[in-house]
Structure formats: C-alpha cells, structure tokens
Design a protein around this motif. Structure first.
Motif, mmCIF file in Angstrom:
data_model
loop_
_atom_site.group_PDB
_atom_site.id
_atom_site.type_symbol
_atom_site.label_atom_id
_atom_site.label_comp_id
_atom_site.label_asym_id
_atom_site.label_seq_id
_atom_site.Cartn_x
_atom_site.Cartn_y
_atom_site.Cartn_z
ATOM 1 N N PHE A 302 -4.814 -24.142 -2.396
ATOM 2 C CA PHE A 302 -6.051 -23.386 -2.636
ATOM 3 C C PHE A 302 -6.431 -22.491 -1.452
ATOM 4 O O PHE A 302 -7.616 -22.236 -1.197
ATOM 5 N N LYS A 303 -5.412 -22.033 -0.758
ATOM 6 C CA LYS A 303 -5.678 -21.119 0.363
ATOM 7 C C LYS A 303 -5.623 -19.688 -0.157
ATOM 8 O O LYS A 303 -4.605 -19.264 -0.714
ATOM 9 N N VAL A 304 -6.726 -18.958 0.036
ATOM 10 C CA VAL A 304 -6.758 -17.594 -0.497
ATOM 11 C C VAL A 304 -5.703 -16.726 0.174
ATOM 12 O O VAL A 304 -5.366 -16.920 1.350
ATOM 13 N N PHE A 305 -5.186 -15.778 -0.586
ATOM 14 C CA PHE A 305 -4.137 -14.836 -0.166
ATOM 15 C C PHE A 305 -2.788 -15.512 0.089
ATOM 16 O O PHE A 305 -1.940 -14.975 0.790
ATOM 17 N N THR A 306 -2.616 -16.729 -0.467
ATOM 18 C CA THR A 306 -1.275 -17.323 -0.445
ATOM 19 C C THR A 306 -0.773 -17.365 -1.876
ATOM 20 O O THR A 306 -1.549 -17.211 -2.827
ATOM 21 N N PHE A 307 0.507 -17.605 -2.037
ATOM 22 C CA PHE A 307 1.113 -17.672 -3.370
ATOM 23 C C PHE A 307 2.123 -18.808 -3.333
ATOM 24 O O PHE A 307 3.016 -18.826 -2.475
ATOM 25 N N ASP A 308 1.963 -19.760 -4.206
ATOM 26 C CA ASP A 308 2.834 -20.937 -4.178
ATOM 27 C C ASP A 308 4.193 -20.616 -4.816
ATOM 28 O O ASP A 308 4.361 -20.671 -6.034
ATOM 29 N N LYS A 309 5.139 -20.275 -3.938
ATOM 30 C CA LYS A 309 6.448 -19.827 -4.450
ATOM 31 C C LYS A 309 7.242 -21.003 -5.022
ATOM 32 O O LYS A 309 8.098 -20.811 -5.885
ATOM 33 N N GLU A 310 6.952 -22.183 -4.538
ATOM 34 C CA GLU A 310 7.686 -23.335 -5.066
ATOM 35 C C GLU A 310 7.431 -23.512 -6.555
ATOM 36 O O GLU A 310 8.336 -23.781 -7.334
ATOM 37 N N GLN A 385 -14.078 -4.769 5.135
ATOM 38 C CA GLN A 385 -12.871 -3.978 5.387
ATOM 39 C C GLN A 385 -11.661 -4.884 5.551
ATOM 40 O O GLN A 385 -10.590 -4.639 5.023
ATOM 41 N N TRP A 386 -11.864 -5.931 6.323
ATOM 42 C CA TRP A 386 -10.788 -6.898 6.585
ATOM 43 C C TRP A 386 -10.312 -7.510 5.263
ATOM 44 O O TRP A 386 -9.124 -7.549 4.962
ATOM 45 N N TRP A 387 -11.271 -7.939 4.465
ATOM 46 C CA TRP A 387 -10.943 -8.584 3.189
ATOM 47 C C TRP A 387 -10.230 -7.596 2.265
ATOM 48 O O TRP A 387 -9.239 -7.913 1.617
ATOM 49 N N SER A 388 -10.742 -6.387 2.226
ATOM 50 C CA SER A 388 -10.152 -5.410 1.305
ATOM 51 C C SER A 388 -8.720 -5.077 1.737
ATOM 52 O O SER A 388 -7.866 -4.796 0.906
ATOM 53 N N GLN A 389 -8.480 -5.172 3.029
ATOM 54 C CA GLN A 389 -7.120 -4.941 3.532
ATOM 55 C C GLN A 389 -6.188 -6.064 3.056
ATOM 56 O O GLN A 389 -5.030 -5.841 2.717
ATOM 57 N N LYS A 390 -6.725 -7.267 3.020
ATOM 58 C CA LYS A 390 -5.917 -8.431 2.605
ATOM 59 C C LYS A 390 -5.522 -8.327 1.132
ATOM 60 O O LYS A 390 -4.502 -8.871 0.704
ATOM 61 N N ILE A 391 -6.341 -7.645 0.382
ATOM 62 C CA ILE A 391 -6.065 -7.524 -1.056
ATOM 63 C C ILE A 391 -4.730 -6.801 -1.300
ATOM 64 O O ILE A 391 -4.069 -6.992 -2.309
ATOM 65 N N LYS A 392 -4.326 -6.048 -0.311
ATOM 66 C CA LYS A 392 -3.029 -5.354 -0.400
ATOM 67 C C LYS A 392 -1.917 -6.354 -0.732
ATOM 68 O O LYS A 392 -1.003 -6.068 -1.509
ATOM 69 N N LEU A 394 -1.979 -9.016 -2.492
ATOM 70 C CA LEU A 394 -1.964 -9.362 -3.925
ATOM 71 C C LEU A 394 -1.487 -8.172 -4.767
ATOM 72 O O LEU A 394 -0.760 -8.338 -5.746
ATOM 73 N N VAL A 395 -1.906 -6.991 -4.339
ATOM 74 C CA VAL A 395 -1.473 -5.787 -5.065
ATOM 75 C C VAL A 395 0.042 -5.632 -4.910
ATOM 76 O O VAL A 395 0.758 -5.333 -5.873
ATOM 77 N N ASP A 396 0.542 -5.880 -3.715
ATOM 78 C CA ASP A 396 1.989 -5.764 -3.491
ATOM 79 C C ASP A 396 2.770 -6.772 -4.338
ATOM 80 O O ASP A 396 3.884 -6.505 -4.766
ATOM 81 N N TYR A 397 2.176 -7.919 -4.572
ATOM 82 C CA TYR A 397 2.846 -8.893 -5.446
ATOM 83 C C TYR A 397 2.895 -8.384 -6.891
ATOM 84 O O TYR A 397 3.683 -8.845 -7.690
ATOM 85 N N GLY A 398 1.992 -7.473 -7.201
ATOM 86 C CA GLY A 398 1.966 -6.932 -8.566
ATOM 87 C C GLY A 398 0.727 -7.296 -9.355
ATOM 88 O O GLY A 398 0.632 -6.997 -10.545
ATOM 89 N N PHE A 399 -0.250 -7.949 -8.704
ATOM 90 C CA PHE A 399 -1.484 -8.263 -9.427
ATOM 91 C C PHE A 399 -2.240 -6.970 -9.735
ATOM 92 O O PHE A 399 -2.288 -6.056 -8.914
ATOM 93 N N ALA A 446 -13.701 -6.358 -2.770
ATOM 94 C CA ALA A 446 -12.556 -6.413 -3.694
ATOM 95 C C ALA A 446 -12.345 -5.054 -4.360
ATOM 96 O O ALA A 446 -11.216 -4.595 -4.525
ATOM 97 N N TYR A 447 -13.461 -4.422 -4.719
ATOM 98 C CA TYR A 447 -13.368 -3.103 -5.362
ATOM 99 C C TYR A 447 -12.672 -2.115 -4.430
ATOM 100 O O TYR A 447 -11.754 -1.394 -4.811
ATOM 101 N N GLU A 448 -13.117 -2.133 -3.168
ATOM 102 C CA GLU A 448 -12.533 -1.187 -2.207
ATOM 103 C C GLU A 448 -11.063 -1.492 -1.992
ATOM 104 O O GLU A 448 -10.247 -0.593 -1.863
ATOM 105 N N GLY A 449 -10.736 -2.780 -1.927
ATOM 106 C CA GLY A 449 -9.350 -3.191 -1.744
ATOM 107 C C GLY A 449 -8.482 -2.677 -2.884
ATOM 108 O O GLY A 449 -7.393 -2.136 -2.673
ATOM 109 N N MET A 450 -8.970 -2.828 -4.101
ATOM 110 C CA MET A 450 -8.190 -2.377 -5.260
ATOM 111 C C MET A 450 -8.099 -0.853 -5.286
ATOM 112 O O MET A 450 -7.060 -0.287 -5.595
ATOM 113 N N GLN A 451 -9.200 -0.219 -4.946
ATOM 114 C CA GLN A 451 -9.193 1.238 -4.963
ATOM 115 C C GLN A 451 -8.193 1.792 -3.953
ATOM 116 O O GLN A 451 -7.435 2.706 -4.230
ATOM 117 N N LYS A 452 -8.182 1.152 -2.786
ATOM 118 C CA LYS A 452 -7.314 1.620 -1.711
ATOM 119 C C LYS A 452 -5.851 1.318 -2.023
ATOM 120 O O LYS A 452 -4.985 2.134 -1.797
#
Ligand code: GLC
Length: 764
Positions: A302-310, A385-392, A394-399, A446-452
C-alpha cells in the motif's frame, strides 16, 4: 456583535459599513449577486473555490435611510441594518430573504448525566451549540425546499434537517441521520413558491447548516472559524442561480469521451490474472467497457507510487495488453505515505519538508492502509508540484486516470487534531482550516500531474471535495452499501451534488459494502447507465458483482443498459459540453426544469438527463410497476413510443428489464452504434432519433480526448424539427476535420440517410 451603524463608505461597488464594534462589506458583483464579508480575526483567506470574482459594472444606488443603509441595483434592494442584519428584496419590492432578529432556540437541552448515560449505550450525543464563531441566521419565510449542500444522505429537499460540513470517512451504511459525508460544498438554494436564491459560504472550517431542524422560524449556517464570507445569488430561475455560482467557482471541464463509458472496478482484483480475466469476460459477454480500475491491491504494501510486479507483472506490458483490447487503466492513489525508512516517497517528502507537522515541528503520523503514515501538505504549491511530478511514474506505466481516495483526509488512529500544521500556500495554517480543502488540493495536484504528463484532458476522481473541486476531478459517493435504501438515495444525492457544482459524479453501481442481489444490481445499472459517471465497484468482502457473477438474465439486462449508455454517448457528451459552458448539471432534478410546478419540488425518484430525457427508475425490491409523474407537455415513452400528455401521474409497467424513460416531444436524440469501447468503431455517421413535435438541438463533436477543441477544432451542428416533419440542419462550426459524413435520421419508424452538408432542409 456588530452594534449600531456609524457610517458607510462606497468605493466603486464595494460598500463598507462601520458599525460600533466591527465593520462589514457588501460588494455588488452584478445586479443579481452580492458578497457579504467581515473580518473575524482571520486574515483574508485566499479562496480555494472562487476563480472568477469579476465585478460587472452595475448601476447601484446607495443611500442612508434612517436606521439602515440601502443598496439598490435594477433588480435587487439590499437593506443593511444594525448588527449587520441584511434584508433582500426583489425589484418588485417582495422580500426574498431576511435575517432573523429573534433569539435562537437551541434544540434540546439535557443534563450532563443523561448525556453520559446515553453515550454508555452507544448513542452519539452531539447537541447543537448555541454559539459559533461565524453565524448567520435567516428567516424561514415561505421557503418550501432547500437544495444543494453537496453530498448528503436523505431526500432532495433538506428542509427540516441539519448537517455539518466536515469531510468524513464513515464506512457504516450512510443513513438519513448522517450529518456529514466525504465532501463539503457550502452552497445551498432556497426555493420559495415564486422565487429562489442561493447562498455560498466560502469558509473551509467545520461548518453547520440547520435548515429548520432547530426551529421552523429560521434556518442558519455557521462555522467554527474563518471570516464572515458569503455570496448571495438571486436569479430569474434556479438555473440562473446555479450558473452564477458556477461562473465564480469554475465549471466541470469537458472530459475525454471514454471516461463517460462504463468502468469496472473492485477492491480485490489482486493480480495480473484477475485484471486480465475481467477484461476478457467483459469482451466475452459483449458488455461494453472502457476502464478497469486498480484499487490499492496493485501497490507494494500500500505504498503510493509503487507497483507490485510480483503480483501484476510488468506494468507497461499489462497496460499494453489492456489497451489493445480498448481498456484504460485507472490507478488509485491515497494521500497517506507509508512512514518507512528508505522508501523513496517518504524520504523525498521528509527531505523537502512536504509533510504536515505537529505544532512542535515533528512530522505528524497517523495510520492508514500502509500502517503508520504521513500526510503530504497539499495546501502548498511546492508539495503539489512534487506530487504532480510523481504522477509521471503512473502515466509512464500506462495509467490513464488517477483515483484519489481517503483524502478527507482519513486516519484510522482517530481524527487528525485541529492544531496539526498544514500550510495554506506560504502561510502556516492548521488542520482545522485546511481539512475540508485537503481533497481539493490533492485533486489539483493530480490534475496538474495528468495534464503535464498524460497531456490529454485529465481524468481524476476524488472522494473528498470542496466547492470548485470539479475543476480538477469528478467524484463518486464513496462507500455506499448494496442495500435498497442506498439505491433510493442515488437520485437525490447525485442531483444535489450536481446542483452544488459536482456535476460529474456517480455511485458505486451495485453498492460497495454488503452483498448485492441480482435484482438490486439490475435496478442499479438502470440508474447508473444514466448517471454522469458509470462505475461498478465493490468491496473485498462483499459478494462479487460483475454481472456474470449472477445469471443469464442479469447479464442480458445489464448489457442492454450498458449498451444503451453507449448508444447515448453523443447525447451524454453534449450534456457535458453544456455543463462546461453553463454549469447546469447533466443529471438534474425535475425542479430545475419545471420550477413553477410544485409537484416537481420533491420528486426523489425521477430525474432529467439533460434537457430532453426523463428517467423514472425503479428503486424498490419486487416492484414491477411504478407511478411516474410527467410535467406539463407532450412526452413519448422511450420503449413503446406512446405519446402521453403531462402533467399527470401515470402507472407504468416496469418489469425487471425495463427502466421507464421518456423523451419530450420534438426531441432530437443523437445516437452512436454500440461499441465495446469508445473508439472501437470509426463513427462517420450520426444517428438522429427524431421525435414528432417541435424542437431543436445543438450537437457538439470533437476528438473526445485532447485540448485541441480550445483551438477551435470542433464541429457544432444545429438541428430542428417542426410538427409537419420539416427537418433542418445547419453546421455552425466545422473546425474538426474528422466530422460525420452522413446522418441517419429515424422518424416515425422510417429511416433515411442524408449526406452531411453545411445546411440540410428536408421533410422527413
Ligand atoms: C475506500 C474507498 C473504496 C476503496 C477502498 C480501498 O473505502 O472508498 O472505494 O475500494 O478504500 O482502497
């Protein structure tokens, strides 16, 4: 508290009144709208809601009349008396709204002992206060109904009830006696027999709204802190009042078209194979679906911005597989960051001082899904700003969308204390002040992150809101239950949310908690497919509620209604485009369209989808007929095409596979063919279902995804029909190059195909 009026000064349209003890201001924003303000010790707090407070040049006449100051516009007279009491009259001298001068009569007084005893049995004992920092008490006059106040339980009309605005996460079944839910939208509409007005109190502190529970003589709104700061909107109609308020607070932007498709979700799709199975089944059963939501299961601990690849494999590969089948993936994000040494988000946040702190300066911790967690301080630009940068990431993963949850903010270790330090941009603030806007600011990030990073029109969902949050996100009504009373609540809840500005909203179809039955799910999709947002979501511990988890009949009926939604997509999209312009919600109570008809004032089980469709869903177990109210005018039964003349109450057969729907005579309804997802088919032909009568309709078309429409890349078609069957079309804008090539017009059972031209005039 204010004392007697000493003098007033006028600067432009701002009238400052000095009273004995305090001063107050009335600013005329336009002939129908004014702002009431007085400093109560808090500095001017920058509004999170208001984006357009442009003062329209207005003729005003200000005079001192004996014991009052009179402010007149062409259509409104505002009298200000001692103690900053305000009375408002319309242009004909009729009283619209008057401050209450009598004593407040606190509701119940019980002894401390009795209160303690009741608490022992588990009763919630919260007696109303008799004094608040900010308090405005107004006469009830002949108010017939109160609407708005965002997301509340109960019926459409809030008269006689009391609520509190304090964003709250309470997973118990939301019943009528709930005082607060996840959202705080301090806007109300008072409906009187021949008029209406709106009030928006722009105050983010814990606020209290009593619509006549304490006394039938008055109603009040109050807050624990901040300044006296509210707007008064009058208008010729409720629609005009809503539009004025939305103009100030911003509109719901036009969404990507796929977001209006069907979404499938569950807390409990725990692996790559679970997700792929859902995708496969949706297609196998031919139930259209555009999005699959990833709940917290996809994260590592349940750690945000992680993805459980296993469990889920390579995110990009999974998203690619989904995208190939037309699915978009939406990722949940919670604000609570796991307090774990070495976890990058926690470490970065610590280093940057991005987390809320105790008054002593220690990072404040509470407990959320990941265990001990800390809260990003979204009120500060730097943190967003920091958070919106992190959203990248998730976007890079394809969300393709972000679903913000738990952002009231919720905490399992008890409510965050009021003095925890949260920032309001550069200024230090407190949880007491920032709590109700926390979800709002997180949504902005989140909006700014997605927009960017995604570059398309951002798709963000949020559970917690304040006024104006719709600029960034849509919403759902949180953790409802699979119970009939919650199905009954859908119409009033979504209609009041819409009138409060949150027009892109939905409920968890089938119910989140508890266990859905086949019949409940069917009746729910029959409302859900006409709701602005259409998502089936359930909790881990409840019965599975994808339609195939029941029987063939459920699948058949479910499919019928999801397909109907996809056929109606161009109409629903038009409704969204209208909402983006006017603020008038897509899903609306009948009172918005027929406010002079008292039979519409308290209709809790019917609604309009846009201007033309009336939906009368069945919300009672076992009902196979229902009474439908149709207001004045000619209506056509959507299924049988029977013509019915309103006003009147009609008994309508509603077997399990039928949700009663009516269209107005003269309706021109744009339709698409059924697609399994938006974009599956190239749409070169627009179907128009034209219903006999007289009417016209504007249809909007663009790429459904990018911001190019802002550069003029859209088409606008105007259609009209006359009772003699004369049909006319005119292309009003043609900036979108991939416009339709033809129209397929269906009228009185006949069909004809007409190539698109700039102008068409034919008899059908
Ligand atoms: C909250 C949300 C719900 C979600 C769950 C797990 O209860 O309201 O929608 O499924 O958290 O993330």
């Amino acid at each position: 508290m204010f004392g007697k009026i000493i003098e007033y000064t006028q600067t432009g349209q701002k009238i400052k009144i000095n009273f004995e003890y305090q001063s107050g201001e009335i600013t005329v924003i336009n002939p129908r709208v004014f702002h009431v303000y007085s400093d109560f010790g808090a500095d001017r707090i920058p509004s999170k809601a208001v984006v357009d407070e442009k003062i329209i040049k207005t003729n005003i006449n200000v005079t001192r009349k004996e014991d009052a100051v009179r402010i007149q516009t062409d259509v409104l007279t505002v009298w200000v008396y001692d103690d900053f009491k305000i009375d408002v009259y319309d242009g004909n001298g009729n009283a619209l709204c008057r401050d209450y001068r009598g004593k407040r009569m606190p509701r119940i007084t019980i002894s401390k002992e009795s209160a303690e005893l009741m608490k022992k049995e588990g009763h919630k004992v919260a007696l109303s206060k008799d004094k608040y920092q900010i308090e405005v008490v107004k006469e009830m006059m002949n108010t017939a109904a109160f609407y708005g106040l965002g997301d509340m339980t109960g019926f459409l009309n809030k008269k006689g009830y009391a609520y509190e605005l304090w964003n709250s996460d309470n997973p118990m079944p939301h019943v009528d006696s709930f005082k607060s839910l996840y959202k705080s939208i301090p806007f109300m509409i008072a409906k009187q027999p021949d008029s209406a007005y709106g009030i928006f109190m722009d105050n983010t502190f814990h606020s209290y709204w009593d619509f006549g529970q304490e006394s039938t003589d008055y109603y009040y709104f109050a807050a624990d802190g901040g300044n006296l700061n509210y707007y008064f909107y009058s208008g010729k109609s409720i629609k005009e009042i809503i539009s004025a308020y939305i103009k100030m607070t911003g509109t719901v932007p036009v969404p990507q078209m796929w977001t209006l498709g069907y979404h499938q979700s569950r807390w409990g799709y725990e692996s790559r194979s679970d997700i792929l199975e859902i995708a496969e089944k949706m297609r196998q059963f031919n139930i259209p679906c555009d999005a699959i939501h990833f709940d917290i299961d996809y994260m590592e601990q349940f750690k945000v911005f992680t993805f459980d690849k296993e469990k889920y494999g390579e995110p990009r590969e999974l998203m690619k597989l989904l995208a190939e089948k037309g699915f978009k993936a939406v990722a949940i994000l919670d604000p609570g960051v796991k307090a774990e040494e070495g976890y990058d988000i926690y470490e970065e946040g610590k280093k940057g001082n991005y987390f809320a702190t105790t008054p002593e300066g220690e990072i404040y911790t509470n407990v959320v899904w990941p265990g001990e967690a800390v809260y990003p301080d979204f009120g500060r630009y730097q943190v967003r700003q920091w958070w919106s940068q992190k959203i990248k990431r998730l976007v890079d993963y394809g969300f393709r969308g972000i679903w913000n949850d738990m952002n009231e903010p919720a905490g399992f270790a008890g409510e965050i204390p009021p003095d925890i330090v949260f920032g309001d941009e550069e200024a230090k603030s407190t949880h007491a002040q920032m709590h109700n806007v926390y979800g709002h600011m997180m949504s902005e990030a989140a909006y700014e992150g997605m927009q960017k990073h995604d570059k398309r029109r951002p798709f963000v969902i949020t559970r917690a809101c304040y006024a104006g949050s719709w600029r960034y996100a849509c919403t759902w009504t949180g953790d409802n239950h699979s119970i009939w009373s919650h199905l009954q609540m859908v119409v009033p809840q979504l209609c009041n949310l819409g009138m409060s500005g949150m027009g892109f909203a939905g409920t968890d179809i089938g119910g989140f908690g508890s266990d859905a039955t086949a019949e409940l799910l069917i009746r729910w999709i029959q409302i859900g497919c006409f709701s602005p947002m259409c998502r089936n979501h359930s909790s881990k511990v409840g019965r599975y509620q994808e339609p195939w988890q029941f029987d063939e009949e459920v699948c058949r009926i479910y499919k019928k209604y999801v397909e109907l939604r996809y056929q109606l997509l161009p109409y629903i999209y038009d409704c969204f485009c209208d909402m983006a312009k006017t603020g008038i919600p897509v899903m609306r109570p009948l009172v918005l369209a027929y406010e002079n008809d008292p039979d519409t004032w308290e209709l809790n089980d019917e609604f309009m989808l846009g201007e033309n469709m009336l939906i009368a869903p069945v919300t009672t177990q076992g009902s196979r007929k229902r009474m439908v109210y149709l207001p004045k005018g000619d209506w056509i039964d959507f299924d049988t095409e029977e013509l019915i003349q309103g006003p009147g109450y009609f008994i309508k057969d509603a077997p399990l596979d039928t949700c009663p729907v009516y269209v107005k005579a003269g309706t021109i309804l744009p339709n698409y063919p059924v697609q399994q997802y938006v974009g599956e088919k190239e749409i070169t032909e627009l179907t128009l279902r034209v219903y006999q009568g007289s009417g016209d309709y504007y249809h909007y078309q663009d790429d459904g995804e990018s911001f190019q429409y802002r550069q003029g890349e859209y088409n606008l078609y105007h259609f009209s029909i006359a009772p003699n069957g004369r049909f006319h079309m005119q292309c009003m804008a043609n900036g979108y190059k991939k416009g339709y090539k033809s129209l397929r017009i269906i009228y009185k059972g006949k069909e004809q195909i007409v190539p698109i031209q700039d102008e068409i005039s034919i008899t059908l």
